[in-house]
Design an enzyme around this catalytic site. Structure first.
Site, PDB file in Angstrom:
ATOM      1  N   HIS A  87       0.849  -1.201   0.000  1.00 31.73           N
ATOM      2  CA  HIS A  87       0.000   0.000   0.000  1.00 31.73           C
ATOM      3  C   HIS A  87       0.885   1.252   0.000  1.00 31.73           C
ATOM      4  O   HIS A  87       0.781   2.103   0.876  1.00 31.73           O
ATOM      5  CB  HIS A  87      -0.907   0.018   1.233  1.00 31.73           C
ATOM      6  N   ASP A 191      -4.350  -7.050   6.447  1.00 33.55           N
ATOM      7  CA  ASP A 191      -2.998  -6.814   5.927  1.00 33.55           C
ATOM      8  C   ASP A 191      -2.132  -8.057   6.072  1.00 33.55           C
ATOM      9  O   ASP A 191      -1.431  -8.473   5.134  1.00 33.55           O
ATOM     10  CB  ASP A 191      -2.335  -5.647   6.667  1.00 33.55           C
ATOM     11  N   ILE A 379      -5.319   6.781   9.555  1.00 35.85           N
ATOM     12  CA  ILE A 379      -4.415   7.938   9.601  1.00 35.85           C
ATOM     13  C   ILE A 379      -5.190   9.252   9.585  1.00 35.85           C
ATOM     14  O   ILE A 379      -4.840  10.202  10.295  1.00 35.85           O
ATOM     15  CB  ILE A 379      -3.397   7.870   8.454  1.00 35.85           C
ATOM     16  N   THR A 380      -6.254   9.300   8.809  1.00 35.98           N
ATOM     17  CA  THR A 380      -7.016  10.548   8.758  1.00 35.98           C
ATOM     18  C   THR A 380      -7.712  10.841  10.088  1.00 35.98           C
ATOM     19  O   THR A 380      -7.901  12.007  10.452  1.00 35.98           O
ATOM     20  CB  THR A 380      -8.053  10.512   7.629  1.00 35.98           C
TER      21      THR A 380
END
Length: 463
Positions: A87, A191, A379-380
């Site tokens: 990613h 993941d 993350i945001t």
């Protein structure tokens, strides 16, 4: 007999997850006089929370100086050590963080462990404000029999191993088994499953470590089960926008109870690699091999849901199911740890007690990111959270709630570190290491080959 509550996919149908679009935060609208002194602010941790906090402070106060302290020799935290190597687009945020670090009002000090090399109180003495943004560096234990057996790892350690986290470089997981089980159904679990099943030649042009790539080339894992205590409506992972969550949930609900037809059964049998979601299952015990020397399976309690809405919880039905496997990866959550005896910490919630980012009963001490709210979100989410902490700090500064008069900042801390034999790594030092990693990766067509040994890093920097 336990009800069928699982979903199976061949590897070719894997859907990659994506982060949701970033959200914006309104300008705080704060204005500071040019005659004001230079606020010296310290941020502990150089992951997304630390850098976003620093970014907000520098943007909204034209005189503020921000020093970022990091225990690793290199910056960027989970962006470097947590984001999956396939990613790379998620890692583009490093470009923004680099611009922040290169500001003449920002300094990075790696190789400094707060709580060991310098205390939080010493930082508070040197700065007008201190922000704790050190994240969640541990994992939630399963607390079940057999958890200590070889073949059982935390997903956090496994991710650290393939992403080049120095403390996990010697992990050496045994991938000679046919089946792996991942406990937990969040983004990290997906993941890990994807890395286990992706053909190695699809990973060789990423920044995955060469050691991990070599192990995956020899891997015999062809089936991965992703197990969750609750049902398909409660899964924690995010869904790619092109595949609406409602439709995906409908498919999961339908296939959780339907028996596969002849064609579907044949397709599953012929797949070389496959993954599946198993719902309504809670780990009870890791089963040992006959000689007791390693993991050979997992005993799962069958569960059902009780309650409504946020009160919904999984309760055991009394049925159990044994699932053979040679690798067990626990992905039930990260957790923060106390950093210093002088800082309050809630061990049950795994956070520093705070009100809107202000640490309770410790004026001038703040927190952002996972250590503030717990290890949730993407993350945001951390960006918005950190901007809010920065906004609160600047409000306190403007209101006169922070110490007045000059503070020595890094000059005082660097003298302390020098007296204790600690050699901080600057951002320009990191850029030298970065160039070395990129150079080493070029030979094999990789974006970089990560340096894993801190001592080698220090030698490359001439220490």
């Amino acid at each position: 007999m336990a009800p069928r509550c699982w979903r199976w996919w061949p590897w070719s149908s894997w859907t990659r997850t994506r982060l949701p679009p970033s959200r914006s935060i309104q300008n705080s609208g704060q204005h500071f006089s040019a005659q004001e002194q230079t606020p010296q602010i310290c941020v502990v941790g150089s992951g997304p929370a630390g850098f976003y906090t620093a970014q907000h402070l520098l943007k909204h106060h034209s005189r503020a100086h921000v020093d970022i302290y990091e225990k690793q020799l290199v910056p960027f935290g989970l962006v470097r050590f947590g984001v999956a190597p396939d990613h790379p687009e998620v890692k583009n945020v490093i470009n923004t963080f680099t611009q922040t670090a290169r500001s003449d009002r920002c300094a990075f000090y790696g190789n400094v462990e707060v709580g060991r090399d310098v205390t939080v109180q010493e930082l508070r003495d040197a700065y007008h404000a201190v922000v704790l943004s050190y994240g969640a560096e541990d994992h939630q234990a399963l607390d079940i029999p057999g958890e200590e057996l070889p073949g059982v790892f935390s997903a956090r350690a496994f991710v650290g191993w393939y992403n080049g986290l120095p403390e996990n470089r010697e992990l050496a997981p045994d991938l000679s088994c046919d089946t792996a089980v991942i406990l937990g159904q969040g983004n990290v679990a997906l993941d890990v499953a994807r890395i286990l099943l992706t053909p190695p030649d699809h990973l060789e042009k990423t920044d995955i470590t060469e050691a991990a790539l070599g192990a995956l080339r020899q891997s015999r894992v062809k089936t991965v089960w992703i197990v969750g205590r609750r049902g398909p409506l409660q899964v924690a992972f995010t869904i790619k926008a092109a595949r609406p969550r409602k439709r995906l949930m409908e498919l999961l609900l339908r296939t959780a109870t339907e028996k596969p037809g002849v064609e579907e059964a044949a397709r599953r049998a012929s797949a070389s690699r496959a993954w599946g979601l198993r719902f309504f299952r809670s780990p009870q015990q890791v089963l040992p091999s006959p000689d007791g020397r390693r993991a050979a399976g997992i005993r799962l309690a069958v569960t059902r849901l009780e309650g409504i809405g946020e009160a919904t919880r999984a309760v055991p039905t009394g049925d159990v199911e044994d699932l053979p496997c040679g690798l067990v990866l626990s992905s039930i959550g990260y957790k923060s740890c106390p950093i210093d005896p002088s800082v309050p910490f809630d061990p049950k919630l795994g956070v520093v007690p705070n009100m809107e980012g202000r640490v309770v009963d410790v004026p001038g001490l703040y927190c952002s990111g996972w250590v503030k709210r717990g290890p949730t979100g993407v993350i945001t989410t951390t960006m918005t959270d950190s901007f809010l902490t920065g906004q609160i700090l600047l409000q306190d500064l403007k209101a006169g709630h922070l110490p007045s008069g000059p503070r020595p900042g890094s000059a005082f801390i660097k003298a302390l570190l020098d007296s204790r034999g600690v050699w901080p790594v600057s951002f320009s030092d990191w850029e030298k290491l970065d160039a070395e990693e990129v150079s080493r990766g070029q030979a094999s067509g990789k974006p970089r080959e990560k340096l894993l040994d801190p001592q080698e890093m220090l030698r490359l920097l001439g220490h």
